[in-house]
Scaffold this active site. Structure first.
Site, PDB file in Angstrom:
ATOM      1  CG  ASN A 157      -0.332  -0.214   2.505  1.00 42.05           C
ATOM      2  OD1 ASN A 157       0.720  -0.832   2.620  1.00 42.05           O
ATOM      3  ND2 ASN A 157      -0.958   0.293   3.550  1.00 42.05           N
ATOM      4  CD  GLU A 255       2.423  -0.235  10.416  1.00 42.49           C
ATOM      5  OE1 GLU A 255       1.187  -0.418  10.371  1.00 42.49           O
ATOM      6  OE2 GLU A 255       3.077   0.188   9.456  1.00 42.49           O
ATOM      7  CB  CYS A 289      -2.202  -0.362   8.385  1.00 42.08           C
ATOM      8  SG  CYS A 289      -0.697   0.631   8.330  1.00 42.08           S
ATOM      9  CD  GLU A 464       8.083   0.744  10.759  1.00 36.83           C
ATOM     10  OE1 GLU A 464       9.072   0.880  10.020  1.00 36.83           O
ATOM     11  OE2 GLU A 464       7.010   0.239  10.389  1.00 36.83           O
TER      12      GLU A 464
END
Length: 484
Positions: A157, A255, A289, A464
């Site tokens: 994505n 993640e 997400c 992150e």
């Protein structure tokens, strides 16, 4: 099709472009038209092994880890400069590969990728340890060093941004990298391999292996030469990756999936809230997400907000990602489109009301789906509880703050959340109670490399961005010097 040096899409291993060992190739499809635009090499276990060995050789030789943080930082700054200089070509590839609008790819993906390398270049300049005060008659201090070979596995994505969010901190800390991009979207990863080399990253420090998850991804996860795994993807695959890593005692950051709740209270500025709500579920065609596909609305404004959405959402421009006015492009592939259709069909079977959308858009043979708003689903519906990963918004009313928080926290996910309110005390109070790695107040998707993000519960672990990211790519060594 492409104008860069990886054409026709070879693997990048040890600073060299090469075909897969068995000559296998896979097709890359333009999702806006459903047509094949090129093919790239499909790595097998032998290719992954070669890439890990190249990364290990480069690490052990100190070609990168042996440089000072300032020297590494200067190279990363050149990476950011090259990204900006070649922004148009990188955005074109990202748009072609993923189907995202070209203007979005340029303004968001390319811009943020440059910011990633710039930000972690700055952190590389200041990467240091600390002295510790102890009752010992000794000087105690810590040193931070790289882990070794990092396996970076990224999804379809946001290929460019999510690769940068791993590769930039890994390089800043002195690690070497083997990157496996999603099999559907490899083009920007290959372009960046060449760009990193031209910026001065030594051969073998960054390697790119394109291929499938079950073959190339699995080989990378299980390779004994990998020291750390950085993974972004679905929760199901993340569970498997974490179990493999755990069996081999490798550190991981995960993640994973999300299904964020967006809470709109009765005192919110509805005009601003609607803009944030729409952005939250149509951004990147809902393939985000940290998107906001669950709208929780105070009952006092539920009907009003639904009416506004019914008028506003059909007006969001959907179409060819090459058009400058397009906001919503196609889904990244046919299987993703079918998944969205299945969830909307399930909502219909459960008696929900489709406020708007709810169907494909027939355009140029591409994988388009109209932005869809659904009302009237029970909270235990799969459509509410599961990650749809498309431009679909479910709407649920709530009666008070406690119920809003309970509904927001009722799914297995905890990646992001949002709150729309004019009450500052409520904003802080609710943000503290929401089970999410990042909470936005009165907007959505405000992201910057300085702000860490990551998940709780089934949305993963580790962070992150921010200085926290470097914790995942370094190891601490303590040195205690006797002063007797």
């Amino acid at each position: 099709m492409t104008t860069f040096e990886t054409d026709p899409g070879r693997l990048f291993i040890g600073g060299q472009w090469r075909e897969a060992a068995d000559g296998a190739r896979t097709e890359v499809v333009d999702p806006s038209r459903g047509t094949v635009v090129t093919t790239v090499a499909e790595a097998g276990a032998a290719d992954v092994d070669a890439a890990v060995r190249a990364a290990r050789t480069a690490f052990d030789a100190g070609q990168w880890s042996g440089l000072s943080g300032r020297e590494r930082g200067r190279v990363l700054l050149r990476v950011a400069e090259l990204i900006r200089a070649e922004a148009d070509e990188i955005a074109r590839l990202e748009s072609l590969d993923v189907g995202k609008p070209l203007t979005l790819a340029l303004a968001v993906d390319v811009t943020n990728a440059a910011h990633d390398y710039e930000y972690f270049a700055a952190l590389a300049f200041s990467l240091d340890g600390a002295t510790r005060d102890t009752p010992l008659n000794a000087l105690a201090y810590t040193r931070r060093g790289p882990l070794g070979v990092v396996a970076a596995i990224t999804p379809f994505n946001f290929p460019l941004i999510l690769a940068g969010s791993k590769i930039a901190p890994a390089l800043a800390a002195g690690n070497t990298v083997v990157h496996k991009p999603a099999d559907e979207t490899p083009l920007s990863a290959l372009y960046m391999a060449g760009l990193l080399q031209r910026a001065g990253v030594p051969d073998g420090v960054v390697n790119v292996v394109t291929g499938t998850g079950p073959v190339a991804g699995e080989a990378l996860l299980r390779h004994p030469g990998v020291d750390k795994i950085a993974f972004t993807g679905s929760t199901a695959v993340g569970r498997h990756a974490a179990s493999v890593a755990g069996g081999n005692l490798k550190p991981v950051t995960m993640e994973l999936g999300g299904n964020a709740a967006h809470l709109v209270f009765e005192d919110a500025d509805l005009e601003k809230a609607v803009g944030a709500v729409i952005k939250g579920f149509v951004f990147n065609t809902g393939q985000f997400c940290m998107g906001g596909p669950r709208l929780l609305v105070a009952r006092q404004v539920h009907a009003t907000l639904l009416n506004i959405l019914a008028e506003a959402v059909p007006g969001v421009p959907v179409g060819d990602p090459r058009r400058p006015d397009t906001v919503v492009g196609p889904m990244a592939g046919e299987k993703h489109l079918r998944k969205v259709e299945e969830y909307v069909d399930l909502a219909r079977k459960e008696g929900a009301r489709i406020v708007c959308g709810g169907e494909r858009l027939d355009l140029d043979g591409g994988y388009y789906y109209r932005p869809t708003v659904i009302d009237g689903l029970a909270n235990d519906s799969r459509v509410v509880q599961e990650e749809i990963f498309g431009p679909v918004l479910t709407v649920q009313p709530f009666d008070d703050e406690d119920e809003a928080v309970a509904l927001a926290n009722s799914t297995p996910y905890g990646l992001a959340a949002g709150v729309q309110t004019g009450n500052l005390a409520r904003a802080h109070r609710v943000a503290d109670r929401l089970q999410a790695g990042i909470v936005w107040i009165n907007d959505w998707a405000m992201l910057d490399p300085a702000v860490p993000f990551g998940g709780v519960k089934d949305s993963g672990f580790g962070r992150e961005y921010g200085p926290e990211a470097l914790d995942a790519y370094t190891k601490v060594k303590s040195v205690v010097v006797s002063l007797d």
